[in-house]
Enzyme design. Sequence first.
Site, short mmCIF file in Angstrom:
data_model
loop_
_atom_site.label_atom_id
_atom_site.label_comp_id
_atom_site.label_asym_id
_atom_site.label_seq_id
_atom_site.Cartn_x
_atom_site.Cartn_y
_atom_site.Cartn_z
CB CYS A 168 -0.87 -0.04 1.25
SG CYS A 168 -2.03 1.31 1.39
N PRO A 169 0.60 2.19 -0.83
CG PRO A 169 0.61 4.47 -1.52
CD PRO A 169 1.39 3.44 -0.70
#
Length: 116
Positions: A53-54
Amino acid sequence: IAARAPICSARSWYNGAHKPQDGAVVQGRSQHARAIMDTIEFDVELDARKLSCPLPILRTKRMLAQMQAGQVLKVVATDGKSPDDFTDFCKQTGNSLLSTTRQGDEFIFYLRRRQV
């Protein structure tokens, strides 16, 4: 300007609720999910394995921007936060999350590009 909720929600950082058990299906029943995966046709596939993430969301956003409205994107990711992130992303952007399944360590998402 209204503030948007972050794509990577705080709950995914603090507890393990976002991590289904091995063999579990994130959304739907196991047999039903397999049937969906066998019948969903997609236009583009994005490999987001081993990205944290992200990055899976950012790559998905970039790919969707290049696609036509109504086309389907298949995303394969291994980040444990991905199910929550993709659900939030689709709610925020208006794209449709058609299916979310888990196979081993991989999450498979099918998204339909929103109408412009």
